[in-house]
Enzyme design. Structure first.
Site, short mmCIF file in Angstrom:
data_model
loop_
_atom_site.label_atom_id
_atom_site.label_comp_id
_atom_site.label_asym_id
_atom_site.label_seq_id
_atom_site.Cartn_x
_atom_site.Cartn_y
_atom_site.Cartn_z
N GLY A 299 0.79 -1.24 0.00
CA GLY A 299 0.00 0.00 0.00
C GLY A 299 0.82 1.28 0.00
O GLY A 299 0.26 2.37 -0.02
N TYR B 272 -3.92 -12.71 -17.38
CA TYR B 272 -3.16 -13.93 -17.71
C TYR B 272 -3.24 -14.97 -16.58
O TYR B 272 -2.63 -16.03 -16.67
CB TYR B 272 -1.73 -13.64 -18.18
CG TYR B 272 -0.80 -12.93 -17.23
CD1 TYR B 272 -0.38 -13.51 -16.05
CD2 TYR B 272 -0.26 -11.68 -17.56
CE1 TYR B 272 0.51 -12.88 -15.21
CE2 TYR B 272 0.63 -11.03 -16.73
CZ TYR B 272 1.01 -11.63 -15.55
OH TYR B 272 1.88 -11.00 -14.71
C1 HXC Z 1 15.70 -13.04 -14.01
C2 HXC Z 1 15.65 -12.36 -11.81
C3 HXC Z 1 15.19 -11.06 -12.20
C4 HXC Z 1 15.02 -10.81 -13.61
C5 HXC Z 1 15.37 -11.12 -10.03
N1 HXC Z 1 15.74 -12.34 -10.48
N2 HXC Z 1 15.03 -10.32 -11.07
N3 HXC Z 1 15.91 -13.33 -12.71
N4 HXC Z 1 15.28 -11.83 -14.47
N5 HXC Z 1 14.60 -9.62 -14.06
C6 HXC Z 1 16.23 -13.46 -9.67
C7 HXC Z 1 17.52 -13.08 -8.96
O1 HXC Z 1 18.64 -13.22 -9.84
C8 HXC Z 1 17.54 -14.10 -7.84
O2 HXC Z 1 17.94 -15.39 -8.27
C9 HXC Z 1 16.07 -14.23 -7.47
O3 HXC Z 1 15.33 -13.75 -8.60
C10 HXC Z 1 15.72 -13.37 -6.27
O4 HXC Z 1 16.11 -12.03 -6.56
P1 HXC Z 1 16.13 -10.92 -5.45
O5 HXC Z 1 16.39 -9.62 -6.10
O6 HXC Z 1 17.02 -11.35 -4.31
O7 HXC Z 1 14.64 -11.01 -4.92
P2 HXC Z 1 13.83 -10.02 -4.05
O8 HXC Z 1 14.68 -8.91 -3.50
O9 HXC Z 1 13.07 -10.84 -3.11
O10 HXC Z 1 12.84 -9.32 -5.11
C11 HXC Z 1 11.67 -9.93 -5.56
C12 HXC Z 1 11.42 -9.62 -7.03
C13 HXC Z 1 11.46 -8.10 -7.29
C14 HXC Z 1 10.06 -10.21 -7.40
C15 HXC Z 1 12.50 -10.28 -7.86
O11 HXC Z 1 11.22 -7.84 -8.67
C16 HXC Z 1 10.48 -7.36 -6.45
O12 HXC Z 1 10.74 -7.10 -5.28
N6 HXC Z 1 9.33 -6.96 -6.98
C17 HXC Z 1 8.25 -6.29 -6.22
C18 HXC Z 1 7.50 -5.28 -7.00
C19 HXC Z 1 7.03 -5.75 -8.32
O13 HXC Z 1 7.54 -6.68 -8.92
N7 HXC Z 1 6.02 -5.08 -8.86
C20 HXC Z 1 5.48 -5.40 -10.16
C21 HXC Z 1 4.24 -6.17 -10.00
S1 HXC Z 1 3.25 -5.98 -11.43
P3 HXC Z 1 19.48 -15.93 -8.07
O14 HXC Z 1 19.41 -17.33 -8.60
O15 HXC Z 1 20.31 -15.00 -8.91
O16 HXC Z 1 19.76 -15.84 -6.61
C22 HXC Z 1 2.29 -7.30 -11.59
C23 HXC Z 1 1.12 -7.09 -12.53
C24 HXC Z 1 1.25 -7.75 -13.84
O17 HXC Z 1 2.49 -8.30 -11.03
C25 HXC Z 1 0.31 -7.22 -14.92
C26 HXC Z 1 0.83 -6.00 -15.63
C27 HXC Z 1 0.02 -5.57 -16.83
#
Ligand code: HXC
Length: 279
Positions: A17, A148
Protein backbone atom coordinates in the site's frame (compact mmCIF):
# COMPACT_ATOMS: atom_id res chain seq x y z
CA UNK A 1 -21.68 8.14 -8.49
CA UNK A 2 -19.95 7.69 -5.14
CA UNK A 3 -21.23 9.36 -1.99
CA UNK A 4 -18.41 10.83 0.07
CA UNK A 5 -19.13 8.66 3.14
CA UNK A 6 -19.43 5.39 1.17
CA UNK A 7 -16.75 3.71 3.32
CA UNK A 8 -17.25 5.69 6.56
CA UNK A 9 -16.38 3.68 9.65
CA UNK A 10 -14.70 0.94 7.60
CA UNK A 11 -11.05 -0.08 7.80
CA UNK A 12 -9.01 -1.93 5.21
CA UNK A 13 -5.54 -3.45 5.07
CA UNK A 14 -3.68 -2.99 1.79
CA UNK A 15 -0.57 -5.04 1.04
CA UNK A 16 1.92 -3.10 -1.03
CA UNK A 17 0.00 0.00 0.00
CA UNK A 18 2.98 2.34 0.10
CA UNK A 19 3.32 2.93 -3.63
CA UNK A 20 1.75 2.52 -7.06
CA UNK A 21 -1.78 1.20 -7.31
CA UNK A 22 -1.86 0.28 -3.60
CA UNK A 23 -1.23 3.90 -2.65
CA UNK A 24 -3.98 5.01 -5.03
CA UNK A 25 -6.40 2.60 -3.37
CA UNK A 26 -5.45 3.91 0.07
CA UNK A 27 -6.13 7.47 -1.07
CA UNK A 28 -9.51 6.58 -2.62
CA UNK A 29 -10.62 4.76 0.56
CA UNK A 30 -9.66 7.79 2.68
CA UNK A 31 -11.51 10.12 0.28
CA UNK A 32 -14.63 8.00 0.79
CA UNK A 33 -14.43 8.24 4.58
CA UNK A 34 -12.61 4.97 5.35
CA UNK A 35 -9.41 4.18 7.19
CA UNK A 36 -6.50 2.05 6.03
CA UNK A 37 -3.50 0.17 7.28
CA UNK A 38 -0.79 -0.14 4.64
CA UNK A 39 2.01 -2.66 4.68
CA UNK A 40 5.05 -3.32 2.55
CA UNK A 41 8.73 -4.09 2.69
CA UNK A 42 10.09 -0.53 2.57
CA UNK A 43 9.58 1.34 5.83
CA UNK A 44 10.54 4.75 4.45
CA UNK A 45 8.06 4.45 1.58
CA UNK A 46 5.25 3.44 3.94
CA UNK A 47 5.97 6.29 6.29
CA UNK A 48 6.13 8.86 3.50
CA UNK A 49 2.81 7.68 2.03
CA UNK A 50 1.11 7.60 5.44
CA UNK A 51 2.37 11.12 6.25
CA UNK A 52 1.16 12.41 2.88
CA UNK A 53 -2.32 10.86 3.16
CA UNK A 54 -2.72 11.73 6.84
CA UNK A 55 -1.89 15.35 6.04
CA UNK A 56 -4.51 15.35 3.27
CA UNK A 57 -7.32 13.38 4.92
CA UNK A 58 -6.73 13.62 8.69
CA UNK A 59 -5.41 10.76 10.77
CA UNK A 60 -6.64 7.80 8.70
CA UNK A 61 -3.58 5.78 7.72
CA UNK A 62 -1.51 3.39 9.86
CA UNK A 63 1.53 1.57 8.47
CA UNK A 64 3.34 -1.65 9.29
CA UNK A 65 6.55 -2.90 7.66
CA UNK A 66 5.94 -6.44 6.42
CA UNK A 67 7.31 -8.96 3.96
CA UNK A 68 4.24 -11.10 3.27
CA UNK A 69 6.50 -14.05 2.39
CA UNK A 70 7.13 -14.48 6.14
CA UNK A 71 4.09 -16.22 7.70
CA UNK A 72 5.07 -15.40 11.31
CA UNK A 73 5.47 -11.73 10.42
CA UNK A 74 2.07 -11.81 8.69
CA UNK A 75 0.40 -13.13 11.86
CA UNK A 76 2.21 -10.56 13.99
CA UNK A 77 1.15 -7.65 11.79
CA UNK A 78 -2.45 -8.83 11.39
CA UNK A 79 -2.66 -9.15 15.21
CA UNK A 80 -1.30 -5.61 15.59
CA UNK A 81 -3.70 -4.23 12.98
CA UNK A 82 -6.67 -5.93 14.67
CA UNK A 83 -5.61 -4.53 18.04
CA UNK A 84 -5.84 -1.00 16.56
CA UNK A 85 -9.28 -1.66 15.03
CA UNK A 86 -10.71 -4.87 13.49
CA UNK A 87 -10.66 -4.84 9.71
CA UNK A 88 -13.60 -4.77 7.33
CA UNK A 89 -11.53 -5.83 4.34
CA UNK A 90 -8.18 -6.97 3.00
CA UNK A 91 -6.77 -5.90 -0.35
CA UNK A 92 -4.20 -8.36 -1.66
CA UNK A 93 -2.32 -5.92 -3.87
CA UNK A 94 1.36 -6.76 -3.24
CA UNK A 95 3.01 -8.59 -6.13
CA UNK A 96 6.39 -9.45 -7.56
CA UNK A 97 7.10 -9.83 -11.24
CA UNK A 98 9.68 -9.37 -13.96
CA UNK A 99 9.94 -10.05 -17.65
CA UNK A 100 12.29 -12.94 -18.47
CA UNK A 101 12.75 -15.97 -20.69
CA UNK A 102 11.64 -18.79 -18.42
CA UNK A 103 14.51 -21.14 -19.26
CA UNK A 104 16.92 -18.56 -17.79
CA UNK A 105 15.25 -18.54 -14.35
CA UNK A 106 16.81 -20.08 -11.26
CA UNK A 107 14.65 -21.78 -8.66
CA UNK A 108 15.27 -18.74 -6.48
CA UNK A 109 13.82 -16.48 -9.16
CA UNK A 110 10.73 -18.72 -9.36
CA UNK A 111 10.39 -18.62 -5.56
CA UNK A 112 10.93 -14.86 -5.35
CA UNK A 113 7.75 -14.25 -7.37
CA UNK A 114 5.59 -17.22 -6.33
CA UNK A 115 6.34 -16.69 -2.64
CA UNK A 116 4.98 -13.14 -2.84
CA UNK A 117 2.05 -13.65 -5.21
CA UNK A 118 0.79 -17.03 -4.09
CA UNK A 119 2.13 -17.80 -0.60
CA UNK A 120 2.07 -14.22 0.70
CA UNK A 121 -1.48 -13.68 -0.53
CA UNK A 122 -2.56 -16.97 1.04
CA UNK A 123 -0.92 -16.12 4.39
CA UNK A 124 -2.64 -12.73 4.48
CA UNK A 125 -6.03 -14.14 3.51
CA UNK A 126 -5.79 -16.94 6.07
CA UNK A 127 -4.70 -14.66 8.90
CA UNK A 128 -7.58 -12.22 8.28
CA UNK A 129 -10.14 -14.93 7.50
CA UNK A 130 -9.43 -16.74 10.77
CA UNK A 131 -10.07 -13.54 12.71
CA UNK A 132 -13.29 -12.66 10.91
CA UNK A 133 -14.63 -16.16 11.39
CA UNK A 134 -13.59 -16.36 15.06
CA UNK A 135 -15.09 -12.90 15.79
CA UNK A 136 -18.20 -13.66 13.67
CA UNK A 137 -17.58 -10.40 11.80
CA UNK A 138 -18.19 -9.93 8.08
CA UNK A 139 -15.06 -9.74 5.93
CA UNK A 140 -14.25 -8.73 2.38
CA UNK A 141 -11.15 -9.84 0.47
CA UNK A 142 -10.25 -8.18 -2.81
CA UNK A 143 -7.28 -9.62 -4.67
CA UNK A 144 -5.53 -7.98 -7.60
CA UNK A 145 -4.87 -10.58 -10.27
CA UNK A 146 -4.42 -10.17 -14.03
CA UNK A 147 -6.04 -11.52 -17.18
CA UNK A 148 -3.16 -13.93 -17.71
CA UNK A 149 -4.34 -15.72 -14.55
CA UNK A 150 -6.61 -17.60 -17.02
CA UNK A 151 -4.94 -17.08 -20.40
CA UNK A 152 -1.41 -17.72 -19.16
CA UNK A 153 1.40 -15.57 -20.56
CA UNK A 154 4.85 -16.13 -21.94
CA UNK A 155 7.77 -14.37 -20.22
CA UNK A 156 6.00 -13.85 -16.87
CA UNK A 157 5.45 -17.51 -16.00
CA UNK A 158 6.00 -17.42 -12.21
CA UNK A 159 3.57 -14.50 -11.97
CA UNK A 160 1.01 -16.28 -14.18
CA UNK A 161 1.24 -19.39 -11.97
CA UNK A 162 0.83 -17.35 -8.80
CA UNK A 163 -2.06 -15.23 -10.08
CA UNK A 164 -3.92 -18.32 -11.35
CA UNK A 165 -3.64 -19.76 -7.85
CA UNK A 166 -4.97 -16.56 -6.29
CA UNK A 167 -7.98 -16.71 -8.59
CA UNK A 168 -8.56 -20.36 -7.58
CA UNK A 169 -8.33 -19.32 -3.94
CA UNK A 170 -10.84 -16.52 -4.50
CA UNK A 171 -13.41 -18.80 -6.12
CA UNK A 172 -12.88 -21.63 -3.62
CA UNK A 173 -13.11 -19.54 -0.47
CA UNK A 174 -16.04 -17.52 -1.81
CA UNK A 175 -18.05 -20.72 -1.45
CA UNK A 176 -16.40 -22.01 1.72
CA UNK A 177 -16.39 -18.73 3.65
CA UNK A 178 -19.49 -17.10 2.14
CA UNK A 179 -21.77 -18.79 4.70
CA UNK A 180 -19.49 -17.40 7.43
CA UNK A 181 -19.92 -13.83 6.18
CA UNK A 182 -16.62 -13.46 4.32
CA UNK A 183 -16.78 -12.70 0.61
CA UNK A 184 -13.88 -12.75 -1.83
CA UNK A 185 -13.50 -11.14 -5.24
CA UNK A 186 -10.71 -10.25 -7.63
CA UNK A 187 -9.93 -7.52 -10.12
CA UNK A 188 -7.93 -8.20 -13.26
CA UNK A 189 -6.53 -4.85 -14.31
CA UNK A 190 -5.05 -4.36 -17.75
CA UNK A 191 -2.26 -1.84 -18.26
CA UNK A 192 -2.39 0.84 -15.54
CA UNK A 193 1.13 2.29 -15.71
CA UNK A 194 3.01 2.62 -12.42
CA UNK A 195 6.69 3.22 -11.91
CA UNK A 196 7.39 -0.09 -10.12
CA UNK A 197 5.60 -2.39 -12.55
CA UNK A 198 6.66 -0.53 -15.69
CA UNK A 199 10.36 -0.54 -14.75
CA UNK A 200 10.19 -4.32 -14.54
CA UNK A 201 7.66 -5.19 -17.22
CA UNK A 202 7.92 -2.48 -19.85
CA UNK A 203 11.62 -1.70 -19.72
CA UNK A 204 12.03 -0.54 -23.34
CA UNK A 205 10.26 2.03 -25.52
CA UNK A 206 9.66 -0.74 -28.06
CA UNK A 207 7.42 -2.53 -25.55
CA UNK A 208 5.82 0.69 -24.26
CA UNK A 209 4.61 1.67 -27.75
CA UNK A 210 2.72 -1.61 -28.13
CA UNK A 211 0.43 -1.21 -25.08
CA UNK A 212 -1.69 1.55 -26.52
CA UNK A 213 -1.72 0.29 -30.10
CA UNK A 214 -3.00 -3.17 -29.27
CA UNK A 215 -5.76 -2.04 -26.91
CA UNK A 216 -9.25 -1.78 -28.46
CA UNK A 217 -9.74 1.53 -26.64
CA UNK A 218 -6.35 2.80 -27.82
CA UNK A 219 -5.03 3.75 -24.40
CA UNK A 220 -3.82 2.51 -21.05
CA UNK A 221 -6.06 2.71 -17.98
CA UNK A 222 -6.51 5.77 -15.80
CA UNK A 223 -5.82 5.12 -12.14
CA UNK A 224 -9.07 6.74 -11.02
CA UNK A 225 -11.01 4.26 -13.16
CA UNK A 226 -9.47 1.35 -11.28
CA UNK A 227 -9.86 3.03 -7.88
CA UNK A 228 -13.59 3.48 -8.46
CA UNK A 229 -13.97 -0.24 -9.16
CA UNK A 230 -12.04 -1.01 -5.97
CA UNK A 231 -14.34 1.32 -4.00
CA UNK A 232 -17.44 -0.35 -5.43
CA UNK A 233 -16.23 -3.87 -4.66
CA UNK A 234 -15.28 -2.90 -1.11
CA UNK A 235 -18.60 -1.20 -0.43
CA UNK A 236 -21.92 -2.70 0.61
CA UNK A 237 -23.27 -1.67 -2.82
CA UNK A 238 -21.61 -4.83 -4.17
CA UNK A 239 -22.63 -7.08 -1.25
CA UNK A 240 -24.05 -9.83 -3.51
CA UNK A 241 -20.92 -10.14 -5.65
CA UNK A 242 -18.89 -13.09 -4.37
CA UNK A 243 -16.28 -15.27 -6.09
CA UNK A 244 -16.14 -12.99 -9.13
CA UNK A 245 -13.24 -11.57 -11.08
CA UNK A 246 -13.89 -8.22 -12.74
CA UNK A 247 -11.67 -7.37 -15.69
CA UNK A 248 -10.84 -3.73 -16.42
CA UNK A 249 -8.52 -3.71 -19.39
CA UNK A 250 -10.24 -1.86 -22.25
CA UNK A 251 -10.89 -5.22 -23.93
CA UNK A 252 -7.18 -6.02 -24.18
CA UNK A 253 -7.23 -9.73 -23.43
CA UNK A 254 -10.18 -10.42 -25.72
CA UNK A 255 -8.36 -8.58 -28.50
CA UNK A 256 -5.59 -11.13 -28.17
CA UNK A 257 -7.99 -14.07 -28.05
CA UNK A 258 -10.65 -13.85 -30.81
CA UNK A 259 -9.73 -16.02 -33.79
CA UNK A 260 -10.55 -13.40 -36.44
CA UNK A 261 -9.40 -10.32 -34.51
CA UNK A 262 -6.42 -10.12 -36.84
CA UNK A 263 -8.83 -9.00 -39.57
CA UNK A 264 -8.59 -5.48 -38.14
CA UNK A 265 -5.54 -5.17 -40.43
CA UNK A 266 -7.85 -5.22 -43.49
CA UNK A 267 -8.46 -1.93 -45.32
CA UNK A 268 -11.83 -0.60 -46.58
CA UNK A 269 -10.82 -1.81 -50.05
CA UNK A 270 -10.15 -5.29 -48.69
CA UNK A 271 -13.62 -5.35 -47.08
CA UNK A 272 -15.25 -4.17 -50.30
CA UNK A 273 -13.53 -6.98 -52.12
CA UNK A 274 -14.63 -9.56 -49.57
CA UNK A 275 -18.24 -8.35 -49.64
CA UNK A 276 -18.31 -8.40 -53.44
CA UNK A 277 -18.78 -4.60 -53.78
CA UNK A 278 -15.53 -4.39 -55.69
CA UNK A 279 -15.37 -6.29 -58.94
C1 HXC B 1 15.70 -13.04 -14.01
C2 HXC B 1 15.65 -12.36 -11.81
C3 HXC B 1 15.19 -11.06 -12.20
C4 HXC B 1 15.02 -10.81 -13.61
C5 HXC B 1 15.37 -11.12 -10.03
N1 HXC B 1 15.74 -12.34 -10.48
N2 HXC B 1 15.03 -10.32 -11.07
N3 HXC B 1 15.91 -13.33 -12.71
N4 HXC B 1 15.28 -11.83 -14.47
N5 HXC B 1 14.60 -9.62 -14.06
C6 HXC B 1 16.23 -13.46 -9.67
C7 HXC B 1 17.52 -13.08 -8.96
O1 HXC B 1 18.64 -13.22 -9.84
C8 HXC B 1 17.54 -14.10 -7.84
O2 HXC B 1 17.94 -15.39 -8.27
C9 HXC B 1 16.07 -14.23 -7.47
O3 HXC B 1 15.33 -13.75 -8.60
C10 HXC B 1 15.72 -13.37 -6.27
O4 HXC B 1 16.11 -12.03 -6.56
P1 HXC B 1 16.13 -10.92 -5.45
O5 HXC B 1 16.39 -9.62 -6.10
O6 HXC B 1 17.02 -11.35 -4.31
O7 HXC B 1 14.64 -11.01 -4.92
P2 HXC B 1 13.83 -10.02 -4.05
O8 HXC B 1 14.68 -8.91 -3.50
O9 HXC B 1 13.07 -10.84 -3.11
O10 HXC B 1 12.84 -9.32 -5.11
C11 HXC B 1 11.67 -9.93 -5.56
C12 HXC B 1 11.42 -9.62 -7.03
C13 HXC B 1 11.46 -8.10 -7.29
C14 HXC B 1 10.06 -10.21 -7.40
C15 HXC B 1 12.50 -10.28 -7.86
O11 HXC B 1 11.22 -7.84 -8.67
C16 HXC B 1 10.48 -7.36 -6.45
O12 HXC B 1 10.74 -7.10 -5.28
N6 HXC B 1 9.33 -6.96 -6.98
C17 HXC B 1 8.25 -6.29 -6.22
C18 HXC B 1 7.50 -5.28 -7.00
C19 HXC B 1 7.03 -5.75 -8.32
O13 HXC B 1 7.54 -6.68 -8.92
N7 HXC B 1 6.02 -5.08 -8.86
C20 HXC B 1 5.48 -5.40 -10.16
C21 HXC B 1 4.24 -6.17 -10.00
S1 HXC B 1 3.25 -5.98 -11.43
P3 HXC B 1 19.48 -15.93 -8.07
O14 HXC B 1 19.41 -17.33 -8.60
O15 HXC B 1 20.31 -15.00 -8.91
O16 HXC B 1 19.76 -15.84 -6.61
C22 HXC B 1 2.29 -7.30 -11.59
C23 HXC B 1 1.12 -7.09 -12.53
C24 HXC B 1 1.25 -7.75 -13.84
O17 HXC B 1 2.49 -8.30 -11.03
C25 HXC B 1 0.31 -7.22 -14.92
C26 HXC B 1 0.83 -6.00 -15.63
C27 HXC B 1 0.02 -5.57 -16.83
Amino acid sequence: MFVSDLLAGKRYLITGGGSGLGKGMAARICQLGGRVAICGRREAVLQETADELNAEFGDRVAWHPLDIRDPQAVERVVDAVWAEQPLDGLINNAAGNFLARTETLSHRAMDAVVNIVLHGTAYMTLACGKKWIADERPGNVLSIVTTYAWTGSAYVVPSAMGKAAVLAMTRSLAVEWGPKGVRLNAIAPGPFPTQGAWERLVPTQKLADVWEKRNPLGRTGKHEELMNLVAYLLSEQSAYINGEVVTMDGGEWLAGAGQFNFASMLSDDDWDEISGKKS
